[in-house]
Write a protein that holds these residues in place. Sequence first.
Motif, PDB file in Angstrom:
ATOM      1  N   LEU A   6       0.732  -1.091  -0.107  1.00 31.96           N
ATOM      2  CA  LEU A   6       0.064   0.154  -0.090  1.00 31.96           C
ATOM      3  C   LEU A   6       0.856   1.431   0.116  1.00 31.96           C
ATOM      4  O   LEU A   6       1.701   1.398   1.078  1.00 31.96           O
ATOM      5  N   VAL A   7       0.762   2.032  -1.102  1.00 33.01           N
ATOM      6  CA  VAL A   7       1.655   3.176  -1.297  1.00 33.01           C
ATOM      7  C   VAL A   7       0.549   4.599  -0.968  1.00 33.01           C
ATOM      8  O   VAL A   7      -0.339   4.658  -1.759  1.00 33.01           O
ATOM      9  N   ILE A   8       1.041   5.280   0.259  1.00 32.47           N
ATOM     10  CA  ILE A   8       0.309   6.416   0.411  1.00 32.47           C
ATOM     11  C   ILE A   8       1.093   7.759   0.126  1.00 32.47           C
ATOM     12  O   ILE A   8       1.682   7.860   1.124  1.00 32.47           O
ATOM     13  N   ASP A   9       0.671   8.443  -0.723  1.00 31.92           N
ATOM     14  CA  ASP A   9       1.251   9.661  -1.064  1.00 31.92           C
ATOM     15  C   ASP A   9       0.350  10.373  -1.949  1.00 31.92           C
ATOM     16  O   ASP A   9      -0.152  10.216  -2.605  1.00 31.92           O
ATOM     17  N   ASP A  10       0.425  11.763  -1.631  1.00 30.88           N
ATOM     18  CA  ASP A  10      -0.722  12.886  -2.384  1.00 30.88           C
ATOM     19  C   ASP A  10      -0.133  13.082  -3.600  1.00 30.88           C
ATOM     20  O   ASP A  10      -0.844  13.680  -4.414  1.00 30.88           O
ATOM     21  N   GLU A  11       1.256  12.743  -4.080  1.00 30.28           N
ATOM     22  CA  GLU A  11       1.820  13.206  -5.210  1.00 30.28           C
ATOM     23  C   GLU A  11       1.800  12.083  -6.270  1.00 30.28           C
ATOM     24  O   GLU A  11       2.553  11.262  -5.704  1.00 30.28           O
ATOM     25  N   ASN A  34      -4.444   9.659  -0.480  1.00 30.89           N
ATOM     26  CA  ASN A  34      -4.554  10.498   0.939  1.00 30.89           C
ATOM     27  C   ASN A  34      -4.885   9.272   2.065  1.00 30.89           C
ATOM     28  O   ASN A  34      -4.986   8.005   1.478  1.00 30.89           O
ATOM     29  N   GLY A  35      -5.060   9.901   3.287  1.00 34.83           N
ATOM     30  CA  GLY A  35      -5.510   8.988   4.440  1.00 34.83           C
ATOM     31  C   GLY A  35      -6.734   7.961   4.412  1.00 34.83           C
ATOM     32  O   GLY A  35      -6.774   6.869   4.595  1.00 34.83           O
ATOM     33  N   ARG A  36      -7.745   8.865   3.895  1.00 33.91           N
ATOM     34  CA  ARG A  36      -9.074   8.041   3.880  1.00 33.91           C
ATOM     35  C   ARG A  36      -9.020   6.947   2.638  1.00 33.91           C
ATOM     36  O   ARG A  36      -9.528   5.785   2.941  1.00 33.91           O
ATOM     37  N   GLU A  37      -8.296   7.333   1.631  1.00 36.49           N
ATOM     38  CA  GLU A  37      -8.334   6.179   0.609  1.00 36.49           C
ATOM     39  C   GLU A  37      -7.538   4.901   1.094  1.00 36.49           C
ATOM     40  O   GLU A  37      -7.793   3.793   0.881  1.00 36.49           O
ATOM     41  N   ILE A  50       3.719   1.875   2.815  1.00 30.33           N
ATOM     42  CA  ILE A  50       4.406   3.161   2.622  1.00 30.33           C
ATOM     43  C   ILE A  50       3.883   4.214   2.636  1.00 30.33           C
ATOM     44  O   ILE A  50       3.067   4.584   2.103  1.00 30.33           O
ATOM     45  N   VAL A  51       4.285   5.007   3.958  1.00 29.35           N
ATOM     46  CA  VAL A  51       3.326   6.112   4.441  1.00 29.35           C
ATOM     47  C   VAL A  51       4.076   7.477   4.168  1.00 29.35           C
ATOM     48  O   VAL A  51       4.897   7.709   4.975  1.00 29.35           O
ATOM     49  N   ASP A  52       3.384   8.569   3.516  1.00 25.83           N
ATOM     50  CA  ASP A  52       4.088   9.800   3.554  1.00 25.83           C
ATOM     51  C   ASP A  52       3.327  10.604   4.692  1.00 25.83           C
ATOM     52  O   ASP A  52       1.961  10.179   4.883  1.00 25.83           O
ATOM     53  N   LEU A  55      -0.046  14.461   4.499  1.00 22.40           N
ATOM     54  CA  LEU A  55      -1.280  13.924   3.485  1.00 22.40           C
ATOM     55  C   LEU A  55      -2.081  15.152   3.886  1.00 22.40           C
ATOM     56  O   LEU A  55      -2.233  15.821   4.752  1.00 22.40           O
ATOM     57  N   PRO A  56      -3.057  15.352   2.852  1.00 20.29           N
ATOM     58  CA  PRO A  56      -3.856  16.394   2.753  1.00 20.29           C
ATOM     59  C   PRO A  56      -5.000  16.385   3.680  1.00 20.29           C
ATOM     60  O   PRO A  56      -5.754  17.266   4.112  1.00 20.29           O
TER      61      PRO A  56
END
Length: 222
Positions: A6-11, A34-37, A50-52, A55-56
């Motif tokens: 799971l790749v979490i990044d708004d870019e 984003n976090g909700r997704e 993998i968490v940024d 996040l917005p």
Amino acid sequence: MSRPILVIDDESAIRRLLGAVLERGGLKALEAANGREALALLHRDPLAAIVDLRLPDIDGLELIPRIAEVGIPVLVLSAELDTAEKVAALDLGADDYVTKPFDGDELLARLRVLLRRTGAPVDGILRHGPITIDGARHRASLNDSPIALTPREFALLEVLVEGGGRIRTHAALLEKVWGKAHVHDIDYLRVAIRALRAKIETNPSHPKLVLNEPGIGYRLAE
């Protein structure tokens, strides 16, 4: 390997780059902007996340424990992490961190270490490299040779071995070994680490097994 990372990044550019890096390592990405997704995708049973932290919608530090509680490793990937943020992320359940800009090979190597983690030990036996911990019999060995440890040293080594090469913060080690009342007593920890190194390191002045992460904590060599 069918389960994704799971790749979490708004870019979107970063997500594409991570997808390419993971593919090169024989893995596949499951993207969240984003976090909700990300929380909505946990039902897809990812291998790791993998968490940024930037996040917005949901703060990354808030997201980490919500992901970690499902039992998957969390690798933080974020720009300009200061020591306080690194410590906070680790204390909240992150297993490791990489700062942007990142090297793809290093990220894959760190991720592989996390994915090698096993579940609960069988019969109380924990192993990491040359170190074996038998919790049921309260015995420790190095390269199959017994190590004479005090109860405190044994507890400290056991927590480090449980970490499987992941960083354990000062506060986490102090709480687990000495109790919540001593989470700020760093000198207790330093003395115990020094004593432990004297018993398991070939050269305690240049440790190769118990490694220091300055200002953060300790881990065992991967």
